[in-house]
Design a protein around this motif. Structure first.
Motif, PDB file in Angstrom:
ATOM      1  N   LYS A   9       0.841  -1.203   0.000  1.00  0.00           N
ATOM      2  CA  LYS A   9       0.000   0.000   0.000  1.00  0.00           C
ATOM      3  C   LYS A   9       0.876   1.253   0.000  1.00  0.00           C
ATOM      4  N   GLN A  10       1.932   1.226   0.782  1.00  0.00           N
ATOM      5  CA  GLN A  10       2.864   2.363   0.824  1.00  0.00           C
ATOM      6  C   GLN A  10       3.545   2.538  -0.533  1.00  0.00           C
ATOM      7  N   GLN A  11       3.928   1.450  -1.163  1.00  0.00           N
ATOM      8  CA  GLN A  11       4.550   1.525  -2.490  1.00  0.00           C
ATOM      9  C   GLN A  11       3.577   2.127  -3.502  1.00  0.00           C
ATOM     10  N   ALA A  12       2.305   1.744  -3.424  1.00  0.00           N
ATOM     11  CA  ALA A  12       1.294   2.281  -4.341  1.00  0.00           C
ATOM     12  C   ALA A  12       1.100   3.775  -4.123  1.00  0.00           C
ATOM     13  N   GLY A  44       0.629  10.021 -19.196  1.00  0.00           N
ATOM     14  CA  GLY A  44      -0.617   9.735 -19.899  1.00  0.00           C
ATOM     15  C   GLY A  44      -0.985   8.262 -19.828  1.00  0.00           C
ATOM     16  N   TYR A  45       0.007   7.398 -19.989  1.00  0.00           N
ATOM     17  CA  TYR A  45      -0.247   5.959 -19.912  1.00  0.00           C
ATOM     18  C   TYR A  45      -0.623   5.546 -18.484  1.00  0.00           C
ATOM     19  N   ALA A  46       0.049   6.119 -17.502  1.00  0.00           N
ATOM     20  CA  ALA A  46      -0.251   5.778 -16.108  1.00  0.00           C
ATOM     21  C   ALA A  46      -1.668   6.204 -15.727  1.00  0.00           C
ATOM     22  N   PHE A  47      -2.114   7.357 -16.220  1.00  0.00           N
ATOM     23  CA  PHE A  47      -3.456   7.847 -15.901  1.00  0.00           C
ATOM     24  C   PHE A  47      -4.536   7.257 -16.803  1.00  0.00           C
ATOM     25  N   SER A  48      -4.124   6.651 -17.901  1.00  0.00           N
ATOM     26  CA  SER A  48      -5.082   6.145 -18.883  1.00  0.00           C
ATOM     27  C   SER A  48      -5.826   4.920 -18.352  1.00  0.00           C
ATOM     28  N   PRO A  49      -7.115   4.866 -18.615  1.00  0.00           N
ATOM     29  CA  PRO A  49      -7.870   3.670 -18.208  1.00  0.00           C
ATOM     30  C   PRO A  49      -7.643   2.491 -19.152  1.00  0.00           C
ATOM     31  N   ILE A  50      -6.969   2.733 -20.264  1.00  0.00           N
ATOM     32  CA  ILE A  50      -6.722   1.685 -21.252  1.00  0.00           C
ATOM     33  C   ILE A  50      -5.290   1.196 -21.106  1.00  0.00           C
ATOM     34  N   ASP A  51      -5.113  -0.111 -20.948  1.00  0.00           N
ATOM     35  CA  ASP A  51      -3.788  -0.701 -20.772  1.00  0.00           C
ATOM     36  C   ASP A  51      -3.291  -1.302 -22.079  1.00  0.00           C
ATOM     37  N   LEU A  52      -1.983  -1.402 -22.198  1.00  0.00           N
ATOM     38  CA  LEU A  52      -1.371  -2.066 -23.341  1.00  0.00           C
ATOM     39  C   LEU A  52      -1.803  -3.531 -23.374  1.00  0.00           C
ATOM     40  N   ILE A  53      -1.777  -4.158 -22.211  1.00  0.00           N
ATOM     41  CA  ILE A  53      -2.224  -5.546 -22.051  1.00  0.00           C
ATOM     42  C   ILE A  53      -3.446  -5.506 -21.134  1.00  0.00           C
ATOM     43  N   PRO A  54      -4.639  -5.861 -21.608  1.00  0.00           N
ATOM     44  CA  PRO A  54      -5.843  -5.790 -20.768  1.00  0.00           C
ATOM     45  C   PRO A  54      -5.691  -6.600 -19.481  1.00  0.00           C
ATOM     46  N   ASP A  55      -6.235  -6.072 -18.395  1.00  0.00           N
ATOM     47  CA  ASP A  55      -6.092  -6.697 -17.081  1.00  0.00           C
ATOM     48  C   ASP A  55      -6.779  -8.060 -16.979  1.00  0.00           C
ATOM     49  N   PHE A  56      -7.757  -8.340 -17.844  1.00  0.00           N
ATOM     50  CA  PHE A  56      -8.456  -9.627 -17.736  1.00  0.00           C
ATOM     51  C   PHE A  56      -7.617 -10.802 -18.236  1.00  0.00           C
ATOM     52  N   PRO A  58      -4.909 -13.343 -17.742  1.00  0.00           N
ATOM     53  CA  PRO A  58      -4.235 -13.825 -16.532  1.00  0.00           C
ATOM     54  C   PRO A  58      -2.734 -13.525 -16.540  1.00  0.00           C
ATOM     55  N   VAL A  59      -2.231 -13.079 -15.444  1.00  0.00           N
ATOM     56  CA  VAL A  59      -0.825 -12.773 -15.163  1.00  0.00           C
ATOM     57  C   VAL A  59      -0.313 -11.632 -16.043  1.00  0.00           C
ATOM     58  N   LEU A  60      -0.360 -11.798 -17.351  1.00  0.00           N
ATOM     59  CA  LEU A  60       0.167 -10.771 -18.259  1.00  0.00           C
ATOM     60  C   LEU A  60      -0.604  -9.457 -18.161  1.00  0.00           C
ATOM     61  N   GLY A  61      -1.874  -9.531 -17.772  1.00  0.00           N
ATOM     62  CA  GLY A  61      -2.714  -8.343 -17.685  1.00  0.00           C
ATOM     63  C   GLY A  61      -2.196  -7.303 -16.714  1.00  0.00           C
ATOM     64  N   TYR A  62      -1.538  -7.752 -15.670  1.00  0.00           N
ATOM     65  CA  TYR A  62      -1.008  -6.816 -14.678  1.00  0.00           C
ATOM     66  C   TYR A  62       0.466  -6.515 -14.895  1.00  0.00           C
ATOM     67  N   LEU A  63       1.031  -7.070 -15.942  1.00  0.00           N
ATOM     68  CA  LEU A  63       2.445  -6.866 -16.237  1.00  0.00           C
ATOM     69  C   LEU A  63       2.770  -5.395 -16.435  1.00  0.00           C
ATOM     70  N   ASP A  64       1.930  -4.681 -17.190  1.00  0.00           N
ATOM     71  CA  ASP A  64       2.219  -3.271 -17.415  1.00  0.00           C
ATOM     72  C   ASP A  64       2.116  -2.459 -16.133  1.00  0.00           C
ATOM     73  N   ASP A  65       1.146  -2.798 -15.281  1.00  0.00           N
ATOM     74  CA  ASP A  65       0.997  -2.077 -14.020  1.00  0.00           C
ATOM     75  C   ASP A  65       2.164  -2.327 -13.073  1.00  0.00           C
ATOM     76  N   LEU A  66       2.707  -3.534 -13.095  1.00  0.00           N
ATOM     77  CA  LEU A  66       3.769  -3.894 -12.160  1.00  0.00           C
ATOM     78  C   LEU A  66       5.173  -3.631 -12.672  1.00  0.00           C
ATOM     79  N   ILE A  67       5.344  -3.608 -14.005  1.00  0.00           N
ATOM     80  CA  ILE A  67       6.692  -3.465 -14.553  1.00  0.00           C
ATOM     81  C   ILE A  67       6.832  -2.241 -15.450  1.00  0.00           C
ATOM     82  N   LEU A  68       5.970  -2.110 -16.453  1.00  0.00           N
ATOM     83  CA  LEU A  68       6.135  -1.042 -17.428  1.00  0.00           C
ATOM     84  C   LEU A  68       6.003   0.355 -16.833  1.00  0.00           C
TER      85      LEU A  68
END
Length: 128
Positions: A9-12, A44-56, A58-68
Motif C-alpha cells: 500500500k505504501q509503495q502504491a 498519460g499511460y499511467a493515468f489512462s484507463p486503457i492498458d497495453l495488455i488488458p487486465d483480464f 491472466p498474469v500478463l494483464g497486470y504486467l504493465d501495471d507492475l513493470i512497465l
C-alpha cells in the motif's frame, strides 16, 4: 501478512505521488523537450484507463501495471533535473494533502488520443 500488505500500500501511494510529481515536472521550462515528451507519455499511460495488455488476461494483464509503469517512471525521473523533481514532489504532496486533483480536461485528451490511435489502426487494417 499484514506488514506485507502495508508495504505494498505504501509503495502504491509512493507511485501515485511520483506520477503526479512527473505530471507537474514535465510542465517546467527547465526540463529538456525530450524528457517532456517521454514523461508526458508515461504520465498519460499511467493515468489512462486503457492498458497495453488488458487486465483480464491472466498474469500478463497486470504486467504493465507492475513493470512497465514503474520502469517508465524511473527512466522519466532520470531524465528530469533533480531540483525540478524535488520541487515537483513537494508541490504534489501539498496538492494531494489538500485533496486529490481532478483534471477532466486531461482525461478527455487521453481518451481522444486513444480514439485517434484506434482510428489510425482501423484505417491501416482496412487499407491492407
Amino acid at each position: 501478512m499484514r506488514e506485507f500488505v502495508e508495504h505494498w500500500k505504501q509503495q502504491a501511494r509512493q507511485l501515485k505521488l511520483e506520477v503526479y510529481a512527473l505530471y507537474l515536472a514535465y510542465q517546467d521550462p527547465r526540463v529538456p523537450w525530450s524528457a517532456r515528451v517521454f514523461t508526458a507519455c508515461v504520465v498519460g499511460y499511467a493515468f489512462s484507463p486503457i492498458d497495453l495488455i488488458p487486465d483480464f488476461i491472466p498474469v500478463l494483464g497486470y504486467l504493465d501495471d507492475l513493470i512497465l509503469i514503474p520502469f517508465g517512471i524511473k527512466i522519466a525521473i532520470s531524465m528530469i533535473p533533480a531540483i525540478v523533481m524535488t520541487e515537483s514532489r513537494a508541490k504534489a504532496q501539498e496538492i494531494i494533502r489538500q485533496g486529490k486533483p481532478v483534471n477532466r480536461i486531461a482525461a478527455v485528451i487521453i481518451v481522444l488520443i486513444w480514439l485517434f490511435l484506434a482510428a489510425c489502426i482501423i484505417a491501416f487494417i482496412v487499407q491492407n
